[in-house]
Write an enzyme that holds these catalytic residues in place. Structure first.
Site: not given
Ligand code: AMP
Length: 179
Positions: A64, A101
């Protein structure tokens, strides 16, 4: 951006509970993409956060981040660089494994995508824990880009991704909509 426009964007983001796994509330941005006015508001809002700084390249994260990053790059008059999942880029790459995670993931960039000293901005749809953005920022540093910072359409404030990026010394962190 005016509060009414921010509210329109916030309302258009759709919560999808238990996707892709139980307990996650997925922020679905496709209703924003599908509406030309909202899409324009989102991109203008993100670009507005950069405040006229010179940007040579915008790096967008698979998948995205490609949408938001390309449109932000075009509006800034910058080039666009994809940071892709492992094995997708055709030319020579530089990659990085990072912790999720559950398990690990990997991001790659073409090794010649950023010239040393170029001013680089990171863009993605959503900042959650900051693991993914942190890896992309490291790839930019490895390419010796001059990191301006990062911009996200959405930030999940309660996951403290901003603090994680800041502690890694990764420039300014901007987001348009915080939940
Ligand atoms: P991060 O935990 O910051 O590494 O998140 C990783 C990726 O997962 C991000 O680039 C988001 O596009 C996606 N992502 C994580 N959590 C969500 C959520 N609750 N809704 C939509 N996309 C998510």
């Amino acid at each position: 951006m005016d509060p009414q426009s921010l509210d329109r964007l916030r309302t258009a983001i759709r919560d999808v509970p238990d996707f892709p796994q139980p307990g996650i509330i997925f922020k679905d941005i496709t209703p924003v993409l599908a509406d030309p006015q909202l899409l324009d508001l989102a991109i203008s809002g993100m670009v507005g956060k950069i405040g006229g700084q010179k940007v040579d390249k915008v790096v967008g994260i698979d998948a995205r981040g490609f949408i938001f990053g390309s449109l932000v790059a075009q509006k800034l008059g910058a080039g666009f660089i994809p940071a892709r999942k492992k094995g997708k880029l055709p030319y020579k790459t530089r990659g990085l494994d990072y912790a999720l995670e559950y398990g690990t993931a990997s991001l790659e960039m073409h090794e010649d995508a950023i010239a040393p000293g170029e001013k680089v901005l990171l863009a993605d749809d959503l900042l959650a824990t900051g693991g993914t953005a942190g890896a992309a920022l490291k790839l930019i540093e490895m390419a010796r880009g001059d990191l301006i910072g990062s911009v996200f359409f959405i930030e999940l404030g309660f996951l403290k991704g901003r603090a994680k990026l800041a502690s890694a010394g990764s420039g300014e962190v901007h987001s348009l909509i915080t939940f």
